[in-house]
Design a protein around this motif. Structure first.
Motif, PDB file in Angstrom:
ATOM      1  N   THR A  35       6.893   2.393  -0.440  1.00 45.67           N
ATOM      2  CA  THR A  35       6.299   1.951   0.809  1.00 45.67           C
ATOM      3  C   THR A  35       4.997   2.677   1.051  1.00 45.67           C
ATOM      4  N   GLY A  36       3.969   1.918   1.433  1.00 45.04           N
ATOM      5  CA  GLY A  36       2.693   2.550   1.733  1.00 45.04           C
ATOM      6  C   GLY A  36       1.962   3.045   0.514  1.00 45.04           C
ATOM      7  N   SER A  37       2.223   2.469  -0.653  1.00 46.63           N
ATOM      8  CA  SER A  37       1.598   2.953  -1.882  1.00 46.63           C
ATOM      9  C   SER A  37       0.344   2.147  -2.202  1.00 46.63           C
ATOM     10  N   GLY A  58      -1.640   9.414   4.898  1.00 50.18           N
ATOM     11  CA  GLY A  58      -0.223   9.479   4.564  1.00 50.18           C
ATOM     12  C   GLY A  58       0.222   8.496   3.507  1.00 50.18           C
ATOM     13  N   ARG A  59      -0.709   7.750   2.922  1.00 47.81           N
ATOM     14  CA  ARG A  59      -0.341   6.818   1.858  1.00 47.81           C
ATOM     15  C   ARG A  59      -0.078   7.567   0.554  1.00 47.81           C
ATOM     16  N   ARG A  60       0.742   6.979  -0.280  1.00 50.13           N
ATOM     17  CA  ARG A  60       0.949   7.503  -1.621  1.00 50.13           C
ATOM     18  C   ARG A  60      -0.056   6.814  -2.535  1.00 50.13           C
ATOM     19  N   VAL A  61      -1.011   7.601  -3.014  1.00 50.88           N
ATOM     20  CA  VAL A  61      -2.166   7.046  -3.718  1.00 50.88           C
ATOM     21  C   VAL A  61      -2.214   7.568  -5.151  1.00 50.88           C
ATOM     22  N   ASP A 452     -10.199   1.915   5.413  1.00 51.74           N
ATOM     23  CA  ASP A 452      -9.984   1.576   6.829  1.00 51.74           C
ATOM     24  C   ASP A 452      -9.327   0.216   6.981  1.00 51.74           C
ATOM     25  N   LEU A 453      -9.711  -0.730   6.120  1.00 50.99           N
ATOM     26  CA  LEU A 453      -9.115  -2.066   6.189  1.00 50.99           C
ATOM     27  C   LEU A 453      -7.626  -2.015   5.863  1.00 50.99           C
ATOM     28  N   ILE A 457      -4.377  -2.943   8.310  1.00 50.74           N
ATOM     29  CA  ILE A 457      -3.374  -3.934   7.926  1.00 50.74           C
ATOM     30  C   ILE A 457      -1.972  -3.386   8.173  1.00 50.74           C
ATOM     31  N   GLY A 458      -1.821  -2.071   7.973  1.00 50.54           N
ATOM     32  CA  GLY A 458      -0.526  -1.446   8.228  1.00 50.54           C
ATOM     33  C   GLY A 458       0.279  -1.206   6.986  1.00 50.54           C
TER      34      GLY A 458
END
Length: 458
Positions: A35-37, A58-61, A452-453, A457-458
């Motif tokens: 999630t959030g990757s 907080g994203r996993r990048v 930022d985009l 988006i979430g």
């Protein structure tokens, strides 16, 4: 037209330039969905900026980089221990309000002013006299002002700079050597700014560029300190060559020579020159509108020749302009001893001149450079003790130096290239910035934009 684009913009100047193998980890293991990757393709300025912002969110990048170093078209050669050489980007083009200046200050990196205000000009082996220079400055100013007026007229939007200069020279009633010098100046101006020839670039670009004021500065310790610091704390996978990007409603899958990586989103920062090839395929294929925009934009070439000597034999100037060079409208030489303390002079060439030189081997390239220098400083000018040469169009991970608007392009094309696909695939890089393309700061801003985009988006 901006007075501080690229390293010199000769026309405007006459009127007034890490190996990161220790960062990230090489891994043959592909990632697992999360999630959030986010996957970021490319560890240049756009990619690292996007990755840094998303990781802070907080994203996993994970950053996937084909090369064995970071920086992309920002590349510092450190083979000369007493002088780092920036083989790609060199300057902050105007420090006022420039986001690269913000990074310089954040990372406390030293810079040196190199404005190209002190100019020496030669025609053949002779200096232009003060009267000749004053005359040429006035002629060039009038021609550039007239071209700028034309660029604001819709009917001239896709007229080439080559056609425009012929038109304004007639309007100004300039002929003979005066016309030749102005024409060569404008040709070099375009080759330097866009890595393309005047026949290839439309006038509308003169109305669609935002520039930054203030000094032009360079990094005496090497520009690569910027990507090195940006990458701190990020998961950067070097030596991962991407060949396919697939996406659907469940996420994205990026195929590499180290396996398949999965994520919720992907930020593609491939240079325009690579997007123009089939080196990386998209599944489904890119929308036709995007492919057409990629086709209308061009990938320019801008190469450097560094020559190192035991002693300085050239002028004390920030820029040496040279008319009358075979196969070159006007040569630009950059003495670097004031920046480095080392007797090094660099030649920067763009467009078809750069492409022709790129076909030569090292010996012929150096010999051609020395022929030009000796035309100014005499046959006693010594052979260089060392040299460095770039060939950006031959680089499979760049296919050129920076983008330019093709003659049939429109001001909307860069925005079309930047459009995301299905809230899954996002595009960044200097070629996607509408008003600050072909610069480091344009690439940086595009990375911020896409991060930022994705956040929104979430």
């Amino acid at each position: 037209m901006s007075p501080n684009r690229r390293s010199v913009l000769i026309g405007a100047a006459i009127l007034a330039t890490t190996s990161a193998a220790g960062f990230g980890r090489r891994s043959a293991n592909a990632s697992t969905p999360g999630t959030g990757s986010v996957l970021v393709i490319g560890a240049g300025i756009a990619g690292l900026t996007a990755a840094r912002d998303l990781a802070r969110d907080g994203r996993r990048v994970t950053v996937l980089e084909a090369r064995d170093r970071m920086g992309g078209r920002l590349w510092t050669d450190r083979n000369w221990q007493d002088m780092p050489l920036d083989l790609g980007a060199s300057w902050i083009h105007g420090i006022d309000g420039n986001p690269v200046t913000e990074l310089r200050d954040e990372f406390k990196l030293p810079t040196v002013v190199l404005n190209q205000n002190v100019i020496t000009t030669y025609s053949g082996g002779d200096h232009l006299t003060a009267a000749e220079m004053a005359e040429h400055e006035a002629d060039a100013a009038a021609a550039l002002a007239a071209i700028q007026v034309l660029s604001a007229l819709p009917r001239f939007s896709n007229t080439s700079f080559a056609a425009a200069i012929d038109l304004v020279l007639t309007q100004l009633r300039l002929t003979g050597i005066r016309a030749d010098r102005v024409r060569n100046t404008v040709h070099h101006f375009i080759q330097d700014s866009f890595g393309a020839d005047p026949e290839q670039v439309p006038l509308w670009v003169g109305q669609h560029h935002v520039s930054h004021g203030g000094d032009q500065v360079v990094f005496p310790r090497g520009y690569d300190e910027i990507p090195t610091r940006l990458a701190e704390g990020l998961d950067v996978r070097l030596g991962h060559v991407v060949d396919r990007i697939a996406h659907d409603t469940t996420g994205v899958r990026v195929h590499t020579d180290h396996g398949v990586f999965h994520a919720d989103h992907v930020v593609v920062t491939l240079p325009l020159g690579v997007l123009k090839t089939d080196a990386v395929t998209f599944d489904p294929p890119l929308p036709a509108k995007k492919q057409e925009a990629i086709g209308r934009l061009g990938m320019g070439v801008y190469n450097k020749l560094y020559l190192r000597f035991d002693t300085q034999f050239w002028d004390d100037a920030e820029l040496i302009a040279q008319f009358g060079v075979p196969n070159d409208p006007m040569a630009a030489w950059f003495p670097l001893q004031s920046v480095t303390g080392v007797p090094v002079i660099a030649a920067l060439r763009g467009g078809s001149v750069a492409r022709r030189i790129e076909t030569l081997d090292d010996t012929a390239t150096v010999a051609e450079g020395m022929l030009a220098l000796r035309a100014m400083y005499g046959e006693s000018a010594p052979e260089p003790r060392d040299y460095r040469i770039t060939r950006w169009s031959s680089d499979p991970y760049a296919r050129g130096s920076y983008s330019y608007p093709g003659i049939d392009s429109t001001p909307d094309d860069r925005g079309i290239v930047a459009e995301p696909i299905g809230n899954r695939v996002f595009f960044a890089g200097e070629a996607t910035h509408a008003t600050e393309s072909s610069t480091v700061h344009g690439a940086l801003l595009s990375g911020r934009r896409e991060a930022d985009l994705i956040r929104r988006i979430g």
